[in-house]
Design a protein around this motif. Structure first.
Motif, PDB file in Angstrom:
ATOM      1  N   SER A   1       1.880 -18.038 -59.725  1.00  0.00           N
ATOM      2  CA  SER A   1       2.285 -17.641 -58.372  1.00  0.00           C
ATOM      3  C   SER A   1       3.749 -17.985 -58.116  1.00  0.00           C
ATOM      4  O   SER A   1       4.494 -17.176 -57.553  1.00  0.00           O
ATOM      5  CB  SER A   1       1.418 -18.338 -57.324  1.00  0.00           C
TER       6      SER A   1
ATOM      7  N   PHE B   1       5.924 -15.589 -60.101  1.00  0.00           N
ATOM      8  CA  PHE B   1       5.893 -14.290 -59.446  1.00  0.00           C
ATOM      9  C   PHE B   1       6.787 -14.283 -58.209  1.00  0.00           C
ATOM     10  O   PHE B   1       7.567 -13.350 -57.999  1.00  0.00           O
ATOM     11  CB  PHE B   1       4.449 -13.938 -59.065  1.00  0.00           C
ATOM     12  N   LEU B   2       6.727 -15.314 -57.394  1.00  0.00           N
ATOM     13  CA  LEU B   2       7.571 -15.395 -56.201  1.00  0.00           C
ATOM     14  C   LEU B   2       9.056 -15.470 -56.566  1.00  0.00           C
ATOM     15  O   LEU B   2       9.899 -14.867 -55.896  1.00  0.00           O
ATOM     16  CB  LEU B   2       7.173 -16.607 -55.354  1.00  0.00           C
TER      17      LEU B   2
ATOM     18  N   ILE C   1      10.469 -14.172 -59.249  1.00  0.00           N
ATOM     19  CA  ILE C   1      10.863 -12.839 -59.714  1.00  0.00           C
ATOM     20  C   ILE C   1      11.080 -11.911 -58.525  1.00  0.00           C
ATOM     21  O   ILE C   1      12.088 -11.187 -58.465  1.00  0.00           O
ATOM     22  CB  ILE C   1       9.812 -12.270 -60.692  1.00  0.00           C
ATOM     23  N   ILE C   2      10.179 -11.925 -57.571  1.00  0.00           N
ATOM     24  CA  ILE C   2      10.314 -11.084 -56.371  1.00  0.00           C
ATOM     25  C   ILE C   2      11.582 -11.465 -55.604  1.00  0.00           C
ATOM     26  O   ILE C   2      12.346 -10.600 -55.159  1.00  0.00           O
ATOM     27  CB  ILE C   2       9.069 -11.217 -55.464  1.00  0.00           C
ATOM     28  N   THR C   3      11.841 -12.753 -55.456  1.00  0.00           N
ATOM     29  CA  THR C   3      13.034 -13.217 -54.744  1.00  0.00           C
ATOM     30  C   THR C   3      14.302 -12.759 -55.455  1.00  0.00           C
ATOM     31  O   THR C   3      15.242 -12.281 -54.811  1.00  0.00           O
ATOM     32  CB  THR C   3      13.019 -14.758 -54.624  1.00  0.00           C
TER      33      THR C   3
ATOM     34  N   MET D   1      14.644 -10.171 -57.390  1.00  0.00           N
ATOM     35  CA  MET D   1      14.755  -8.724 -57.227  1.00  0.00           C
ATOM     36  C   MET D   1      15.297  -8.381 -55.839  1.00  0.00           C
ATOM     37  O   MET D   1      16.130  -7.484 -55.699  1.00  0.00           O
ATOM     38  CB  MET D   1      13.405  -8.057 -57.467  1.00  0.00           C
ATOM     39  N   LEU D   2      14.851  -9.085 -54.824  1.00  0.00           N
ATOM     40  CA  LEU D   2      15.342  -8.852 -53.465  1.00  0.00           C
ATOM     41  C   LEU D   2      16.827  -9.166 -53.361  1.00  0.00           C
ATOM     42  O   LEU D   2      17.585  -8.424 -52.728  1.00  0.00           O
ATOM     43  CB  LEU D   2      14.552  -9.675 -52.453  1.00  0.00           C
TER      44      LEU D   2
ATOM     45  N   CYS E   1      18.794  -6.374 -55.208  1.00  0.00           N
ATOM     46  CA  CYS E   1      18.798  -5.132 -54.424  1.00  0.00           C
ATOM     47  C   CYS E   1      19.700  -5.247 -53.206  1.00  0.00           C
ATOM     48  O   CYS E   1      20.466  -4.332 -52.896  1.00  0.00           O
ATOM     49  CB  CYS E   1      17.384  -4.768 -53.993  1.00  0.00           C
TER      50      CYS E   1
END
Length: 125
Positions: free
Chosen positions: A19, A22-23, A25-27, A29-30, A33
């Motif tokens: 978890s 995953f968080l 990686i998402i951070t 990516m944000l 972007c």
């Protein structure tokens, strides 16, 4: 019973680690972007303004024998030439720039001082 608790404790630790990864990686990516989006908006808000009547490289060279700089596209990035000799390439991709700037860079932007050169380059960052 103890083995079962240890087993579930181990599984929950793995789930927690997954978890967190995953968080992260998402951070990331944000952030990437938002950086790309912000960078493109800055380029649109502050496009390079150069008069269409600016003299050509050869005209300036004939008028002055000082150092002349040319900024143009090279391998998809901005490059700087000094007295027609390649000097260095910048980490600024031309495809990220507004259409007006792309047209200017395809012909080359000529400046007669290092200060002007630095001003133009800084407008892209």
């Amino acid at each position: 019973m103890e083995q079962e608790n240890e087993k579930y404790g181990y599984v929950s630790k793995i789930q927690f680690a997954i978890s967190i990864i995953f968080l992260l990686i998402i951070t990331m990516m944000l952030f990437i972007c938002s950086y790309l989006l912000l960078n493109s908006k800055i380029n649109q808000m502050h496009p390079l303004k150069i008069s269409n009547e600016s003299p050509t490289f050869n005209e300036i060279k004939n008028e002055e024998k000082n150092e002349l700089y040319l900024i143009k596209e090279y391998n998809g990035k901005l490059a700087v030439y000094k007295n027609n000799d390649f000097q260095y390439e910048l980490d600024i991709f031309v495809f990220t720039l507004p259409e007006e700037d792309k047209k200017l860079l395809s012909q080359g932007i000529t400046v007669s001082s290092e200060q002007e050169l630095n001003d133009i380059i800084s407008s892209y960052y």
